[in-house]
Design a protein around this motif. Structure first.
Motif, mmCIF file in Angstrom:
data_model
loop_
_atom_site.group_PDB
_atom_site.id
_atom_site.type_symbol
_atom_site.label_atom_id
_atom_site.label_comp_id
_atom_site.label_asym_id
_atom_site.label_seq_id
_atom_site.Cartn_x
_atom_site.Cartn_y
_atom_site.Cartn_z
ATOM 1 N N GLU A 19 0.830 -1.169 0.024
ATOM 2 C CA GLU A 19 -0.165 0.043 -0.123
ATOM 3 C C GLU A 19 0.824 1.194 0.023
ATOM 4 N N SER A 20 1.657 1.246 0.946
ATOM 5 C CA SER A 20 2.937 2.338 0.934
ATOM 6 C C SER A 20 3.946 2.037 1.946
ATOM 7 N N ASP A 21 4.938 2.548 1.774
ATOM 8 C CA ASP A 21 6.017 2.162 2.852
ATOM 9 C C ASP A 21 5.846 2.663 4.286
ATOM 10 N N THR A 22 5.048 3.897 4.223
ATOM 11 C CA THR A 22 4.791 4.478 5.534
ATOM 12 C C THR A 22 3.826 3.814 6.185
ATOM 13 N N SER A 23 2.713 2.998 5.613
ATOM 14 C CA SER A 23 1.564 2.450 6.340
ATOM 15 C C SER A 23 1.958 0.902 6.637
ATOM 16 N N HIS A 24 2.817 0.469 6.053
ATOM 17 C CA HIS A 24 3.334 -1.109 6.524
ATOM 18 C C HIS A 24 2.301 -1.819 6.116
ATOM 19 N N LEU A 25 1.559 -1.582 5.179
ATOM 20 C CA LEU A 25 0.339 -2.544 4.664
ATOM 21 C C LEU A 25 0.523 -3.049 3.246
ATOM 22 N N MET A 26 0.518 -4.423 3.432
ATOM 23 C CA MET A 26 0.860 -5.332 2.104
ATOM 24 C C MET A 26 -0.278 -6.341 1.916
ATOM 25 N N ALA A 27 -0.371 -6.649 0.648
ATOM 26 C CA ALA A 27 -1.519 -7.598 0.192
ATOM 27 C C ALA A 27 -0.763 -8.708 -0.680
ATOM 28 N N PHE A 28 -1.250 -10.052 -0.264
ATOM 29 C CA PHE A 28 -0.977 -11.289 -1.045
ATOM 30 C C PHE A 28 -2.131 -11.608 -2.030
ATOM 31 N N GLY A 29 -1.695 -11.679 -3.260
ATOM 32 C CA GLY A 29 -2.800 -12.246 -4.060
ATOM 33 C C GLY A 29 -2.535 -13.751 -4.353
ATOM 34 N N GLU A 32 -4.071 -17.585 -6.186
ATOM 35 C CA GLU A 32 -4.423 -18.247 -7.578
ATOM 36 C C GLU A 32 -5.958 -18.262 -7.422
ATOM 37 N N ASP A 33 -6.556 -18.500 -6.092
ATOM 38 C CA ASP A 33 -8.062 -18.685 -6.309
ATOM 39 C C ASP A 33 -8.969 -17.552 -6.105
ATOM 40 N N GLY A 34 -8.184 -16.169 -6.348
ATOM 41 C CA GLY A 34 -8.727 -14.878 -6.547
ATOM 42 C C GLY A 34 -8.897 -14.105 -5.298
ATOM 43 N N LYS A 35 -8.259 -14.816 -4.059
ATOM 44 C CA LYS A 35 -8.494 -14.091 -2.972
ATOM 45 C C LYS A 35 -7.223 -13.358 -2.657
ATOM 46 N N ALA A 36 -7.488 -12.247 -1.655
ATOM 47 C CA ALA A 36 -6.169 -11.606 -1.096
ATOM 48 C C ALA A 36 -6.050 -11.375 0.272
ATOM 49 N N LEU A 37 -4.898 -11.616 0.863
ATOM 50 C CA LEU A 37 -4.765 -11.422 2.277
ATOM 51 C C LEU A 37 -3.994 -10.248 2.754
ATOM 52 N N ILE A 38 -4.618 -9.175 3.480
ATOM 53 C CA ILE A 38 -4.058 -8.141 3.872
ATOM 54 C C ILE A 38 -3.236 -8.318 5.292
ATOM 55 N N VAL A 39 -1.842 -7.859 5.160
ATOM 56 C CA VAL A 39 -1.075 -8.040 6.240
ATOM 57 C C VAL A 39 -0.402 -6.597 6.388
ATOM 58 N N LYS A 40 -0.038 -6.483 7.815
ATOM 59 C CA LYS A 40 0.902 -5.310 8.439
ATOM 60 C C LYS A 40 1.823 -5.705 9.146
ATOM 61 N N HIS A 41 2.984 -5.081 9.038
ATOM 62 C CA HIS A 41 4.091 -5.495 9.817
ATOM 63 C C HIS A 41 4.425 -4.271 10.685
ATOM 64 N N ASP A 42 4.609 -4.433 11.995
ATOM 65 C CA ASP A 42 4.862 -3.496 12.935
ATOM 66 C C ASP A 42 5.989 -3.933 14.012
ATOM 67 N N GLU A 72 0.669 -8.396 11.851
ATOM 68 C CA GLU A 72 -0.973 -7.965 12.209
ATOM 69 C C GLU A 72 -1.709 -8.323 10.763
ATOM 70 N N TYR A 73 -2.858 -8.593 11.078
ATOM 71 C CA TYR A 73 -4.028 -8.797 10.093
ATOM 72 C C TYR A 73 -5.312 -7.792 10.426
ATOM 73 N N PRO A 74 -5.002 -6.547 9.808
ATOM 74 C CA PRO A 74 -5.966 -5.635 10.081
ATOM 75 C C PRO A 74 -7.389 -5.805 9.535
ATOM 76 N N TYR A 75 -7.546 -6.725 8.522
ATOM 77 C CA TYR A 75 -8.847 -7.018 8.039
ATOM 78 C C TYR A 75 -9.069 -8.580 8.352
ATOM 79 N N GLY A 76 -8.721 -9.094 9.266
ATOM 80 C CA GLY A 76 -8.835 -10.500 9.787
ATOM 81 C C GLY A 76 -7.894 -11.390 8.961
ATOM 82 N N GLU A 77 -8.006 -12.498 9.441
ATOM 83 C CA GLU A 77 -6.963 -13.601 9.061
ATOM 84 C C GLU A 77 -7.463 -14.345 7.673
ATOM 85 N N ASP A 78 -8.731 -13.911 7.493
ATOM 86 C CA ASP A 78 -9.544 -14.624 6.366
ATOM 87 C C ASP A 78 -9.141 -13.883 5.014
ATOM 88 N N ALA A 79 -8.845 -14.329 4.091
ATOM 89 C CA ALA A 79 -8.510 -13.781 2.766
ATOM 90 C C ALA A 79 -9.977 -13.119 2.420
#
Length: 754
Positions: A135-145, A147-157, A174-181
């Motif tokens: 998302e941005s270097d400052t927000s520490h927010l990342m996303a993994f896409g 092959e089943d079309g889902k995405a997992l939102i991850v944040k390092h702190d 951390e998983y700000p949108y939950g551990e479910d993709a």
């Protein structure tokens, strides 16, 4: 007859070598030597003090233009190399703990100093990671896409603790949108981008033949005060051969760029009806897109291609259509293909890595290249800045390398200080001074042109008022006025100089500026009526019988003008409403603003001209009056004896002889006007703009120093640029004084023989 002895009338012999006289001569010689030494020491001390001020200013300014440096601090093999190659590199705030995202979705934390693994966090999902986005270097927010079309939102702190008084940094995931993709698409995701906000998060995904976008809306339950998420997914027009995607900071636009540089801009404001807004080409030729990412602030898009070029783009609003269009602004270029692009997290800077392993660091706005060094071989593939931009991670076939970066003032260049710069959010390049703002995404603007222009503007209008009044008053006082009246008038005018300028500024800003705004018609009519009225009165006075004119002694006539001046000023004030009603529709300010299109600010250059002119008049008057009064009487008497009139004597003898002193008076007055602080600070609105309009304000170099030096951070770019402004003021004064002395010496040589 008695003879008498003749008397000796010879003068007694004087003895100049008596002990008393010898002692007196020795004491006098000692006093002369001491006086000479004192004068020499005093003069040398003044020169030394001025030089020390100059050297100190240069000492504070020099770091602005010093080159940056980069030094290797640590090299080691890839931490947790078995997890796969790196997709992303970064460090925490202190640049002590590094993080890399491996190709299998694992997050590896390691020590920056030696590369030892601190922790490895496995990906929660077993599906294959097919896409990754930050998302941005400052927000520490990342996303993994996946092959089943889902995405997992991850944040390092990073959690900081102090066991036994020592700092310990503990990385967490951390998983700000939950551990479910989150369901983003019904196809395997090949490219992914996301943008998070306080109200919603948006993700866009592209597969082999399809694309989709998902908005996750955040709503606060007023009963439980928990954040409830709702998802909405929509298809996107498919774009083939996509190399990079970006969502704007406000989540209004989606930018999709192909490898060949063709970019499509989609408007997301109507999420149910996403439309193609614009299409453009990011570069020409056979180059390929290497990277497309946002600069700090999420306004500027930085595009790197395989030709070695990095271009900057941001939206510019069109006044005619009131629409924003992504516009090319500027670029920098390396001679070979680029491999990676890294953004600074707190400044508008970026670094490029080319295929030779050479790293170049630039500032985007000033386009200043501060570093250009070969740090690796042709296997280098990733670079990343530490959050404070004081460190750089580089990955190549040998592992990871951490470099310390010393780059304090990259935003400063001669072009950014004195040239027009196109800043984000502006419609065109401008000269702008704006050193601070309320948010961290703000880009400081350090153009000295508005301050230099404001200094000259304030001095010009002050001198425009002061010079004619002061010189004409000095001529009359020194040459035509009765001596008894001169002895009273001259001290009164010189006493004006003792009035504190802060009082003048206070009166100008709080009393005179509103009064002037309400009586603009009277002000301008006074400038015309007063001189014309005085000339008419002088003519009528000359036509009166001699018996009446002789009632006023010669040289006391100015006293007769006092009631005339008061009457004319009252007449103009009384006539002001009538003038406004008949010629300006009852509102002269509105007429100036709407009919003439001239901006009117209550605290403006006209107010400064009157207030600062009032402060400068005593200086110019006193020096000019002394110069004219000091002209030898023999010159004037000789001229009059040869048949010249008083006026001819004044213009052809007195003024040329006194011209060096008069010119010195003008230059000293100008120096006073240039260096004035409190009047311009309180009576101008203190706005750093470049506008010659007499009804607009300004900010001068001196006023800017008074306002901002106490609030600037010591050693910062802002702090040192303020010292540069002081040095500019110093140099300006030096140049003016040098020119003044040169002209004065020329005038003295030319008219010294009179």
């Amino acid at each position: 007859m008695r003879m008498t002895k003749p008397t000796d009338h010879r003068m007694p012999e004087l003895d100049f070598n008596t002990p008393a006289l010898k002692r007196h001569r020795k004491i006098r010689a000692l006093k002369d030597r001491m006086a000479g030494m004192g004068i020499a020491i005093g003069g040398s001390s003044v020169i030394l003090a001025v030089l020390l001020i100059c050297f100190y200013l240069l000492y504070e300014v020099a770091p602005l233009f010093s080159s940056a440096s980069i030094d290797l601090e640590a090299s080691y093999s890839m931490p947790a190399e078995d997890q796969g190659e790196s997709l992303y590199l970064t460090t925490e705030e202190q640049a002590e703990v590094g993080m890399r995202v491996a190709s299998n979705g694992s997050i590896v934390f390691f020590s920056v100093a030696d590369g030892s693994v601190i922790d490895t966090v496995k990906n929660l999902r077993t599906e294959k990671v097919t896409a990754f986005a930050v998302e941005s270097d400052t927000s520490h927010l990342m996303a993994f896409g996946y092959e089943d079309g889902k995405a997992l939102i991850v944040k390092h702190d990073y959690r900081i603790s102090y066991p036994d008084g020592k700092r310990k940094i503990t990385p967490v995931v951390e998983y700000p949108y939950g551990e479910d993709a989150i369901d983003v698409a019904d196809f395997a995701i090949k490219k992914l981008t996301l943008r998070d906000g306080s109200d919603a998060m948006t993700m866009a995904a592209i597969g082999d033949n399809s694309s989709a976008i998902t908005k996750v809306t955040k709503e606060v339950n007023f009963i439980t005060e928990e954040v409830e998420l709702s998802e909405q997914s929509e298809p996107l027009p498919f774009v083939a051969d996509v190399a990079s995607m970006l969502l704007s900071g406000d989540q209004r636009y989606l930018y999709v760029a192909t490898r060949s540089g063709a970019m499509s801009e989609f408007d997301l404001r109507d999420f149910d009806n996403i439309a193609l807004k614009d299409e453009m080409s990011l570069f020409n030729g056979d180059a390929k897109l290497v990277s497309m990412t946002y600069l700090l602030g999420k306004s500027s898009i930085m595009v790197a291609d395989s030709s070695g070029r990095v271009s900057q783009w941001f939206n510019v609003r069109n006044d005619a259509t009131n629409e924003e269009k992504l516009t090319f602004i500027r670029d920098v270029k390396q001679p070979v293909a680029l491999v990676d692009l890294a953004m600074e997290q707190r400044r508008k800077g970026f670094a490029t890595l080319d295929e030779r392993g050479l790293v170049a660091i630039y500032n985007a706005t000033s386009t200043r290249q501060v570093i250009d060094e070969k740090l690796s071989d042709n296997t280098a593939r990733l670079i990343s800045f530490a959050p404070r931009a004081n460190g750089l991670l580089l990955e190549d076939s040998k592992g990871l390398h951490f470099y310390h970066v010393d780059n304090e003032h990259p935003e400063v260049s001669w072009s950014s200080l004195w040239g027009k710069v196109w800043y984000e959010g502006y419609q065109e390049p401008t000269y702008t001074w704006q050193s601070s703002a309320a948010n961290n995404d703000f880009e400081p603007k350090y153009s000295l042109m508005p301050l230099a222009f404001g200094t000259l503007k304030a001095a010009f209008y002050a001198m425009l008022m002061a010079v004619p009044l002061a010189i004409c008053g000095a001529i009359y006082t020194a040459y035509f006025m009765a001596p008894a009246l001169r002895r009273k008038i001259k001290p009164v005018i010189e006493l004006m100089e003792a009035l504190p300028t802060v009082i003048l500024g206070f009166l100008a800003g709080l009393f005179f500026a509103p009064f002037l705004e309400e009586n603009l018609a009277a002000t301008f009519s006074i400038l015309v009526v007063l001189p014309v009225g005085i000339l008419i009165f002088a003519y009528l006075w000359s036509r009166l019988p001699q018996q009446i004119r002789w009632l006023v002694p010669d040289g006391w006539q100015p006293l007769v003008l006092i009631p005339v001046v008061v009457f004319l000023a009252w007449f103009c004030l009384a006539l002001s409403p009538i003038i406004e009603l008949n010629f300006f529709g009852g509102n002269i300010r509105g007429w100036i603003t709407h009919d003439l299109g001239i901006t009117f600010d209550q605290r403006n250059a006209l107010v400064v001209g009157f207030a600062m002119g009032f402060a400068v008049i005593p200086t110019i008057f006193s020096i000019t009056e002394d110069a004219i009064f000091s002209v030898p009487k023999a010159l004037t008497q000789g001229s009059l004896a040869l048949g010249a009139t008083y006026w001819q004597t004044m213009t052809r003898v007195v003024l040329p002889t006194a011209s060096p002193g008069i010119f010195s008076a003008i230059m000293i007055g100008m120096g006073r006007a240039v260096g004035e602080t409190m009047i311009v600070l309180m009576a101008t609105g203190n706005t750093p703009i470049m506008d010659a309009n007499i009804f607009e304000g300004m900010r001068t170099l001196a006023a800017n120093l008074a306002v901002e030096v106490p609030e600037s951070e010591v050693g910062s770019s802002h702090y040192r640029i303020l010292f540069l402004a002081a040095f500019v003021l110093f140099i300006f004064t030096f140049i003016v004084n040098t020119i003044a002395e040169t002209v004065r010496q020329h005038l003295r040589k030319k008219y010294g023989s009179l």
